[in-house]
Design a protein around this motif. Sequence first.
Motif, PDB file in Angstrom:
ATOM      1  N   LYS A 367       0.851  -1.184   0.000  1.00 41.47           N
ATOM      2  CA  LYS A 367       0.000   0.000   0.000  1.00 41.47           C
ATOM      3  C   LYS A 367       0.891   1.238   0.000  1.00 41.47           C
ATOM      4  O   LYS A 367       1.842   1.334   0.775  1.00 41.47           O
ATOM      5  N   ILE A 368       0.570   2.196  -0.875  1.00 35.00           N
ATOM      6  CA  ILE A 368       1.321   3.445  -0.964  1.00 35.00           C
ATOM      7  C   ILE A 368       0.335   4.609  -0.892  1.00 35.00           C
ATOM      8  O   ILE A 368      -0.557   4.732  -1.739  1.00 35.00           O
ATOM      9  N   GLU A 369       0.494   5.452   0.113  1.00 31.74           N
ATOM     10  CA  GLU A 369      -0.408   6.587   0.275  1.00 31.74           C
ATOM     11  C   GLU A 369       0.155   7.868  -0.311  1.00 31.74           C
ATOM     12  O   GLU A 369      -0.585   8.697  -0.842  1.00 31.74           O
ATOM     13  N   THR A 370       1.455   8.048  -0.197  1.00 29.38           N
ATOM     14  CA  THR A 370       2.079   9.270  -0.697  1.00 29.38           C
ATOM     15  C   THR A 370       3.549   9.014  -1.008  1.00 29.38           C
ATOM     16  O   THR A 370       4.130   8.038  -0.534  1.00 29.38           O
ATOM     17  N   ILE A 371       4.113   9.908  -1.822  1.00 30.54           N
ATOM     18  CA  ILE A 371       5.534   9.827  -2.157  1.00 30.54           C
ATOM     19  C   ILE A 371       6.205  11.122  -1.724  1.00 30.54           C
ATOM     20  O   ILE A 371       5.691  12.220  -1.982  1.00 30.54           O
ATOM     21  N   ARG A 372       7.345  10.986  -1.059  1.00 31.18           N
ATOM     22  CA  ARG A 372       8.142  12.144  -0.681  1.00 31.18           C
ATOM     23  C   ARG A 372       9.382  12.179  -1.560  1.00 31.18           C
ATOM     24  O   ARG A 372      10.088  11.184  -1.667  1.00 31.18           O
ATOM     25  N   THR A 373       9.612  13.313  -2.173  1.00 35.64           N
ATOM     26  CA  THR A 373      10.694  13.411  -3.145  1.00 35.64           C
ATOM     27  C   THR A 373      11.859  14.215  -2.589  1.00 35.64           C
ATOM     28  O   THR A 373      11.682  15.093  -1.744  1.00 35.64           O
ATOM     29  N   THR A 374      13.045  13.891  -3.063  1.00 33.68           N
ATOM     30  CA  THR A 374      14.247  14.603  -2.668  1.00 33.68           C
ATOM     31  C   THR A 374      15.279  14.463  -3.772  1.00 33.68           C
ATOM     32  O   THR A 374      15.101  13.675  -4.702  1.00 33.68           O
TER      33      THR A 374
END
Length: 467
Positions: A367-374
């Motif tokens: 399950k993936i709710e959100t992605i944090r990018t860097t």
Amino acid sequence: MSSDLIMAVDIGTTNVKLALFDTEGKKLFHFERQCKEDVSNGKHEIDPKKWWTAFVRGVHATDEKLRKNVRAICASSQGPTIVLVDTEGRLVGRAIGWLDSRGQRHVQFLRAQGIDEQTASATAKLIELKKVLNGKVYLLQPADYLILKLTGRFVNATFRQYGYSPWYGEILDKFDLSETFIIPELVEPSKVVGKLFEDVARRLGLPEDVIVVAGAPDFAAALLGTNTLRPHVACDRAGTSEGITLCSDVEVHAPGLITTPFFIEPLWKISGLLTTSGKAIEWMASRVARFRSVKGLSLSNVKRPTGVIFLPHLVGERSPYWNPKLRGILFGLNLDSNAKSLIVSAAEGVAFAVRHIVDEMRKAGAKIETIRTTGGQATNELWNQIKADVLGMNVELVRPDAELFGCAILAISCLNEEPFVQVAERLARVKKRFVPDLERHELYNELYKIYLELHDRNMDLFERLRG
């Protein structure tokens, strides 16, 4: 407020970065110096002394007053990159980059032995290196080499769980490599390695009581720096190459992805790796569109989707294909295609590749709710928005320098005797959220299907082209 400062270092594939943070996570100084690998006939090599020179210059570029307040140094680095030193600490040849193709013919055999793709790639290189080495050598990563220069200690600075080191004793034993290669002592992140050599401290203008704290591989430091430490959140570390790492509360295995324990038990880490993502966009901008740099280039007026589909596999691909014979494709060119639209199509192609990994994770049951990018790509708002539109989910920006910030978190944890998870929760905050445009998302859905089909229809041609 404490005046103590942290010196964080990240040795990347392209740049060495150095920053100073206070113990509340505020960045007071940033330095960056390019240290590119030498590339020839599939070999990717670099003299590790270049990293040390860049580090020294970064330290000397800081204000002398700030240097006097440094209490800890912590480093991360890209990899698996192989740095060989003899038992006296002397370099043995040049460092072998993770993109190096030596030993590629062994990878399929190693994977058949149940070894994950990343470890198999590093082990394959060691099999080839053994043929040309005399005597025993230590295996170091770039950050470990920096630690050796600072303290004189041979260490493997990483988490103890499987999946955070490129080499393991049982694997070296199994393939008769342990008589040549020595794996240094494991020191877990946030633990003290030692103090600076006195002469090094004097040369750098740092206090003699500065401690060196064990860091972590860049992808793990980025997980800390983005606070991707709870289930259903993924970190998209987007630079020259790209890694998508999900923190999961269930163990799932997806084709072409790597599942290993997370460094916080009982969670799991599910990872997908792209070989040329930011590098592919840079290539499109400089080699095809002929712009000097993509930085500062106005692309917001380019119509999206561009309708041109780009496969960004310029030197093969890792996840989910693990096929060195894949190459780039531009599909759908027309008379309206121009330099700027091609750059945007490259960013769309990278976003499709990210989505492919995310979709494979979900198909496997994660399950993936959100992605944090860097990373470097995260500094470009258009590229973040393209990813949100292609994925159909929020893309959150904590900070683009998460590897450096992750090192700062580990050092703060050490100095304050505070768990690093608690430090990350306290200091890492979402600064901006990119919400998908649902109309564009529907258009991208149709193009994404073509993106996938382009691979299927051309696999035999890739084989013939590189045969």
